[in-house]
Design a protein around this motif. Sequence first.
Motif, PDB file in Angstrom:
ATOM      1  N   UNK A   1       9.822  -1.063   3.112  1.00 30.20           N
ATOM      2  CA  UNK A   1       9.465   0.330   2.840  1.00 30.20           C
ATOM      3  C   UNK A   1      10.285   0.811   1.652  1.00 30.20           C
ATOM      4  N   UNK A   2       9.601   1.281   0.612  1.00 32.48           N
ATOM      5  CA  UNK A   2      10.256   1.852  -0.561  1.00 32.48           C
ATOM      6  C   UNK A   2       9.930   3.345  -0.558  1.00 32.48           C
ATOM      7  N   UNK A   3      10.884   4.188  -0.133  1.00 28.37           N
ATOM      8  CA  UNK A   3      10.606   5.627  -0.026  1.00 28.37           C
ATOM      9  C   UNK A   3      10.203   6.238  -1.365  1.00 28.37           C
ATOM     10  N   UNK A   4       9.508   7.380  -1.265  1.00 25.46           N
ATOM     11  CA  UNK A   4       9.079   8.062  -2.480  1.00 25.46           C
ATOM     12  C   UNK A   4      10.265   8.537  -3.314  1.00 25.46           C
ATOM     13  N   UNK A   5      11.357   8.862  -2.656  1.00 23.03           N
ATOM     14  CA  UNK A   5      12.521   9.365  -3.369  1.00 23.03           C
ATOM     15  C   UNK A   5      13.748   8.533  -3.003  1.00 23.03           C
ATOM     16  N   UNK A   6      14.708   8.549  -3.891  1.00 25.42           N
ATOM     17  CA  UNK A   6      15.914   7.774  -3.667  1.00 25.42           C
ATOM     18  C   UNK A   6      15.855   6.436  -4.382  1.00 25.42           C
TER      19      UNK A   6
ATOM     20  N   UNK B   1       0.816   1.049   8.881  1.00 24.09           N
ATOM     21  CA  UNK B   1       1.656   1.481   7.765  1.00 24.09           C
ATOM     22  C   UNK B   1       1.418   2.940   7.421  1.00 24.09           C
ATOM     23  N   UNK B   2       0.203   3.428   7.636  1.00 17.94           N
ATOM     24  CA  UNK B   2      -0.118   4.822   7.367  1.00 17.94           C
ATOM     25  C   UNK B   2       0.307   5.748   8.503  1.00 17.94           C
ATOM     26  N   UNK B   3       0.467   5.198   9.707  1.00 17.59           N
ATOM     27  CA  UNK B   3       0.662   6.051  10.881  1.00 17.59           C
ATOM     28  C   UNK B   3       2.073   6.001  11.456  1.00 17.59           C
TER      29      UNK B   3
ATOM     30  N   UNK C   1       0.825  -1.197   0.000  1.00 18.06           N
ATOM     31  CA  UNK C   1       0.000   0.000   0.000  1.00 18.06           C
ATOM     32  C   UNK C   1       0.865   1.255   0.000  1.00 18.06           C
ATOM     33  N   UNK C   2       0.291   2.306  -0.564  1.00 14.22           N
ATOM     34  CA  UNK C   2       0.949   3.603  -0.574  1.00 14.22           C
ATOM     35  C   UNK C   2       0.683   4.298   0.754  1.00 14.22           C
ATOM     36  N   UNK C   3       1.725   4.920   1.316  1.00  6.51           N
ATOM     37  CA  UNK C   3       1.614   5.607   2.599  1.00  6.51           C
ATOM     38  C   UNK C   3       2.361   6.940   2.508  1.00  6.51           C
TER      39      UNK C   3
ATOM     40  N   UNK D   1       4.958   7.626   3.884  1.00 12.81           N
ATOM     41  CA  UNK D   1       6.386   7.344   4.009  1.00 12.81           C
ATOM     42  C   UNK D   1       6.936   6.581   2.809  1.00 12.81           C
ATOM     43  N   UNK D   2       6.090   6.276   1.859  1.00 14.10           N
ATOM     44  CA  UNK D   2       6.491   5.489   0.712  1.00 14.10           C
ATOM     45  C   UNK D   2       5.563   4.295   0.547  1.00 14.10           C
ATOM     46  N   UNK D   3       5.933   3.396  -0.334  1.00 14.08           N
ATOM     47  CA  UNK D   3       5.157   2.175  -0.518  1.00 14.08           C
ATOM     48  C   UNK D   3       5.654   1.151   0.498  1.00 14.08           C
ATOM     49  N   UNK D   4       4.724   0.626   1.274  1.00 14.59           N
ATOM     50  CA  UNK D   4       5.085  -0.346   2.302  1.00 14.59           C
ATOM     51  C   UNK D   4       4.431  -1.685   2.002  1.00 14.59           C
ATOM     52  N   UNK D   5       5.206  -2.736   2.156  1.00 17.31           N
ATOM     53  CA  UNK D   5       4.751  -4.088   1.806  1.00 17.31           C
ATOM     54  C   UNK D   5       4.949  -5.023   2.989  1.00 17.31           C
ATOM     55  N   UNK D   6       4.165  -6.069   2.974  1.00 14.98           N
ATOM     56  CA  UNK D   6       4.271  -7.126   3.985  1.00 14.98           C
ATOM     57  C   UNK D   6       4.022  -8.463   3.321  1.00 14.98           C
ATOM     58  N   UNK D   7       4.905  -9.415   3.580  1.00 17.36           N
ATOM     59  CA  UNK D   7       4.676 -10.811   3.212  1.00 17.36           C
ATOM     60  C   UNK D   7       4.981 -11.646   4.438  1.00 17.36           C
ATOM     61  N   UNK D   8       4.064 -12.551   4.774  1.00 11.94           N
ATOM     62  CA  UNK D   8       4.259 -13.350   5.978  1.00 11.94           C
ATOM     63  C   UNK D   8       3.629 -14.720   5.872  1.00 11.94           C
ATOM     64  N   UNK D   9       3.891 -15.514   6.886  1.00 13.30           N
ATOM     65  CA  UNK D   9       3.402 -16.893   6.926  1.00 13.30           C
ATOM     66  C   UNK D   9       3.031 -17.223   8.370  1.00 13.30           C
TER      67      UNK D   9
END
Length: 372
Positions: free
Chosen positions: A240-245, A200-202, A165-167, A169-177
């Motif tokens: 977390x994939x920041x918006x920049x960089x 992720x938004x907060x 999801x977009x937040x 702080x950047x795009x944040x992802x989760x993969x789990x088991x």
Amino acid sequence: MRARSTERTTVRRWGLRHLPLLPVVLLVGGAVFDYRTDPHVTGEAFYTAAPMTAAALLSLRATILAGLGACAADIALLAHFGLLGKSGGLSELSSVVTVSALAVVVNRLMYFSNVRLQSARRVALAVQRAVLPEPPASIGPLRIAVRYQAAAKDAQIGGDLYSAQETPYGVRCLVGDVRGKGMDAIKAVNVAMGVFGEAADEEPTLAGIAARVERALVRERKRRSGPVRTEGFVTAVLVEIPHRGEELRLVNRGHPAPLLLHAGRVHTAEPSAPALPLGLAELSPDEDRTDTVPFPPGATLLLYTDGLTEARNRAGDFYDPVAELTGHDFPGPDELLDTLLTEVTHHTGGRITDDLALLAVTRGSGHTGGRT
């Protein structure tokens, strides 16, 4: 890799296309064998195998026809050798008739069993999709793809989870088991997904997100009783994939390390320090460590559950995504995940014994252009 995959796919399709002819081959082969051998050498094994093969592979009508064909062939050959009215011939014919009748029963039992299993799988898939909604296909220059493949051995609802999801702080992802299966696993998945989506938004850091998911899972587990009270912990990777960089950040809680693919090379993003799964932090005083790794344009991040690396072939060899993916470029995340699923299916011969969740993110050029 793709050449091998194409060749295996072609062979498999040819075999599946001609598989319905097997009962006919058995009948013809049995009749030829019976006709060309000594009168007291029987082709009974071929005649009984034909309807049973049809029962497993074909429809009820085809099974009945195979049984009638087997009986007719046996009667014709017994009459040809003058054995039809003798005790040995009658015994052989009765065996063929009995097996042909049993083949019809087996066909019906397999049909109704398959209907029930397919119904259970549809229900499980519907529940899975309700809990795990599809993430957006793209966010700015990031292209995102997910795949979920349930274990072929049953229709139980698994505990693999993913989110992107977009937040601010950047795009944040989760993969789990989640440990375990069934409704208890789904409860843990629902808790983890719900808390992650909000946190992720907060939360300004991945460690903060992990801490909130941790607390929620512990609360959920304490509400249980009996042996399942010890389950519900989650191995997970938070990204977390920041918006920049041109970098990304990772927190790994006891999960298989993500892979970074770029220009034909594959890099394993191992955590700088091992950590316990989410829900078990009370057993360790260590704080979460956030690792930063390069993520340049054209690179793809691959997150996966252990159903990928623990997939075995008949010889017991594990599937090695690093070795299989090295030296290959993919146009985007969808092509990568489709290839992976095809390769794993061929590696295991279709015997998927654990759920498999995949999430891939490919970075294009430019900035993410997310919220500020």
